[in-house]
Structures are given as C-alpha cells and as structure tokens.
Enzyme design. Structure first.
Site, mmCIF file in Angstrom:
data_model
loop_
_atom_site.group_PDB
_atom_site.id
_atom_site.type_symbol
_atom_site.label_atom_id
_atom_site.label_comp_id
_atom_site.label_asym_id
_atom_site.label_seq_id
_atom_site.Cartn_x
_atom_site.Cartn_y
_atom_site.Cartn_z
ATOM 1 N N LYS A 1 0.857 -1.190 0.000
ATOM 2 C CA LYS A 1 0.000 0.000 0.000
ATOM 3 C C LYS A 1 0.882 1.225 0.000
ATOM 4 O O LYS A 1 1.973 1.218 0.569
ATOM 5 C CB LYS A 1 -0.872 0.020 1.254
ATOM 6 C CG LYS A 1 -2.075 0.913 1.113
ATOM 7 C CD LYS A 1 -3.138 0.187 0.312
ATOM 8 C CE LYS A 1 -4.455 0.890 0.300
ATOM 9 N NZ LYS A 1 -5.509 -0.060 -0.107
HETATM 10 N N1 GLU Z 1 -7.153 0.025 -3.315
HETATM 11 C C1 GLU Z 1 -7.918 -1.152 -3.592
HETATM 12 C C2 GLU Z 1 -7.991 -2.050 -2.358
HETATM 13 O O1 GLU Z 1 -7.821 -1.598 -1.260
HETATM 14 C C3 GLU Z 1 -7.454 -1.871 -4.844
HETATM 15 C C4 GLU Z 1 -6.050 -2.361 -4.836
HETATM 16 C C5 GLU Z 1 -5.588 -2.886 -6.190
HETATM 17 O O2 GLU Z 1 -6.377 -2.934 -7.117
HETATM 18 O O3 GLU Z 1 -4.416 -3.221 -6.283
HETATM 19 O O4 GLU Z 1 -8.269 -3.214 -2.452
#
Ligand code: GLU
Length: 416
Positions: A106
């Site tokens: 993240k």
């Molecule tokens: N931000 C989204 C999540 O928390 C998508 C992450 C992604 O597609 O890599 O799942």
C-alpha cells in the site's frame, strides 16, 4: 490515537487471532506481523503560487511469498506510516483470500486533494512515482487507485514510470484509463464484488433482496457503485452519507441520480427529495444492509451496539475494530469482512495486469463473469470455514488467507 483506533495494532490483533486458531509456526507468525520493506519519501512539489512544499509519502510492501506486491495508493490528510503498513498487510490477506498470485502493498501520501489543483496533484504524483520507481514495476510491485486517487492518477504514474524506463510499461499500475490499457469494469469492480457477496449472504439467509433496505456510508467510487448495483438487485437504498453530511428517503433513493448529483456538487448533501441525516444516525438505522464504504475505524466499541442491520458489507478497508467485531458477533450481525467484501477491486486489477502482460483485452461481460466466479467461490470458502471452525467470518477469512501465505512461505524457505 486510542489503542482501539490504531490500524496497525488492529491488523496485528486480527492476525494473532487467526495464528492462534491455525497453530501457526511462531517464526512465520513473527515474520508476517511486519512488512518486508517500507519506503518513506519526501515529495517536493512546486505549488501553483511558486512555493515548494514537502509532502510525506510511503510505500509499504508487506509480503511477497505468493508473488509481486499489489495494492492501492491513497492521498489523504490523515494517512500515516501506521495506516499504510496496516493497509499493506490487509492487501496480503485479501489477495491470498481470492487466490491472486500477489502479495500485499500500500502507498500513501499525506496531502489534501480537494484543496489542490490538478497541476499540483500531477506534479505530486509524478515526483512520488520518480522516488518510488526503483521499487515498483509489473514484476515487483503494482500500485492502483485508492482513496482520492483514480484512473488519471494511474495514467500519470504509468507515464512517469514509462519515461524513466525508456518504453511504455502499462503493467506497472492497474486502474488505468481504458485507453491506456485499463480494464473495462475496473472502476465498478469493488462495488460490484461487494454486491456479489451481499447477494450470496441474502441467498444463504433466505432473504429476498426485494424486501430489504440498505444504507451506505461514503458515496465515492465504492459506495456509489455498490448502491447502484444493490438497486439493480431490488434492494431499497434509503440513506447515504459522506464527509459533508448525509441524506435519507425512506421510499428509496434514486441511486444513479444521486451519483450524478455527487459528480456535479461534490457531495450527497441537498439531493432533492431527501431529508438530512448524520453519519451517527446512519449507523443506527433500522435497515437490513449496511455498507461502510469510506475510511477505516468507523464501527467501534462506541457505536457497534447500536447497529441494527443484519448484514454489513465492508466496502472500506478496516472499518471495524476488533472490539466492535466482538459486539457484532454477540448480536448476530453477519459481517462480510473487508478482505472479502472489497476484494473485487484488486481482482479486476489482477485481470487488468494479466491483460497487459499478454496485450489482449477482455470484454466487460467476461470481466464481470470472471469476477463473479472469484467472489462467489471466496464467499463459499469463508462461509464453510466459519461453520467448520465455529468462528466469525473475519477469522474464517483470515484462516484461509494466512494459511495460504504461510504455506507459500514454508515452501519457499528462508534465504540464505
Ligand atoms: N485500493 C484497492 C484495495 O484496497 C485496490 C487495490 C488494487 O487494485 O491493487 O483493495
């Protein structure tokens, strides 16, 4: 910040609970409690008035046992290292739960996008990408949209990374505009996946969707799309809130018109034909389905006891604290945990990455069909596990996910 509200403590508590039930090897357990790598950057941005401002940013890569790391990037004034690390850990479990060949990551930058111009956001994104460029890539770590980032943000990341590489690299991010190799259906995927899981729960509980009502907290990408798709199922969505306020109409909201209203005004507030409602009131509404689809830490020991919904579909990441989980379990609320309920986004991200790797595009029917298969299978696995081990759904989801990650780790062994 109270201990209950600390996302990193919360993530570790959830892991510890699963580790105990699994009888997880203590060495692996200790390994999985920490991210493998965290990069902290100071992002220098020239503002429109000529000044230069530094923004703190991070990228946490939690685990790589099952593949390259994957996860969104959020821009938010409250984001911090602890939150980014917790979110990266949740991505590891989420990817494993829906069986994607990814570990979790993240990113976050502490900034306030509504107060920034498009030019400032572009310069911030490009500089942040430049600083992260040694650590990301289609085989290493693949970012995606999250809170206050979108397809345009991904386009800037892809462009910056491509210029630095000397050739176009679509697979470095997912959630791109479709013109640039994005997947059709990606924008709606998180909301769609969430609604697939809610549909399965209702089926299992023997409840007719046409006879249910819902409330949605957060009307951004996840909340608004979930609301529209719930409406298509026959569910009456009666209330929605956002950071500015909320609206209620007991006869049901026109969810698509509300989405358009948010697009035009920036908020659900003042949507014609509704009365105002606060976030606090929304959580205590007498509805069947509740969807927290904004930030973390909104269902805590303070309000969990007031929740009257039968089903909670966690569109957001980390909306419920472990203390609140206990209260909800005692009250018989069926919680679809975040790592399951919102896994549709990363699932279609995976489809996008696969399409980029072999330069071929799927149509929307195929994307949605493959997504449905993944979500229904994951729901059934979690549900079976919860029954078998007599645990709540979150613990069941963790048992499946942590076990998959731990097995991959044990099979790979420790270098050197
Ligand atoms: N931000 C989204 C999540 O928390 C998508 C992450 C992604 O597609 O890599 O799942």
């Amino acid at each position: 910040m109270s201990e209950e509200a600390n996302p990193r403590l919360m993530a570790n508590k959830q892991l510890d609970l699963a580790a105990e039930v699994l009888g997880l090897d203590p060495n692996l357990h200790a390994f999985l409690r920490e991210p493998i790598m965290v990069v902290e950057v100071s992002v220098a941005v020239r503002l429109d008035d000529g000044r230069i401002r530094l923004f703190k940013g991070w990228r946490s890569q939690h685990n790589r046992f099952r593949g390259p790391t994957k996860g969104g990037i959020r821009y938010h004034p409250d984001t911090n290292l602890e939150e980014v690390v917790a979110l990266s850990m949740w991505m590891t479990w989420k990817c494993a739960l829906v069986n994607l060949p990814f570990g979790g990551a993240k990113g976050g930058v502490c900034c306030n996008p509504p107060e920034m111009s498009r030019g400032e956001l572009e310069r911030l994104t490009r500089r942040y990408t430049f600083l992260l460029s040694p650590f990301i890539g289609p085989e290493k770590d693949i970012p995606a949209p999250d809170v206050y980032t979108d397809a345009q943000t991904m386009a800037w990341i892809m462009d910056t990374f491509s210029i630095l590489s000397g050739y176009t690299v679509p697979g470095v991010v997912t959630g791109k505009p479709v013109d640039l190799g994005g997947s059709v259906g990606r924008v709606e995927a998180t909301g769609r996946g969430c609604v697939f899981t809610i549909r399965e729960v209702l089926k299992h509980l023997g409840i007719d969707p046409e006879k249910t009502t819902a409330a949605v907290q957060g009307y951004g990408n996840v909340g608004s799309n979930a609301a529209c798709l719930l409406t298509d199922l026959g569910v009456k969505v009666i209330a929605a809130t956002d950071v500015h306020g909320g609206v209620i109409n007991r006869d049901g909201l026109d969810t698509r018109a509300l989405k358009q209203h948010v697009g035009e005004t920036g908020s659900v507030v003042s949507f014609p034909g509704t009365s105002p409602i606060s976030n606090e009131e929304l959580f205590a509404l007498d509805v069947d389905i509740l969807i927290p689809a904004a930030m973390g830490n909104v269902i805590t020991s303070h309000n969990a006891g007031k929740i009257r919904a039968k089903v909670i579909g966690e569109g957001a990441n980390g909306p419920t604290t472990p203390e609140a989980d206990r209260i909800l379990r005692d009250n018989g609320v069926f919680v679809i945990p975040d790592i399951l309920a919102n896994a549709g986004g990363v699932t279609v991200s995976y489809f996008e990455w696969v399409q980029n790797l072999y330069n071929f595009h799927w149509d929307e029917k195929r994307v949605n069909h493959e997504l449905e298969k993944v979500m229904v299978q994951a729901f059934n696995e979690v549900h079976e596990m919860a029954k078998e081990k007599q645990v709540d759904n979150r613990t069941a989801a963790y048992l499946l996910a942590v076990d998959r990650v731990a097995r991959a780790g044990a099979e790979r062994g420790l270098f050197p």
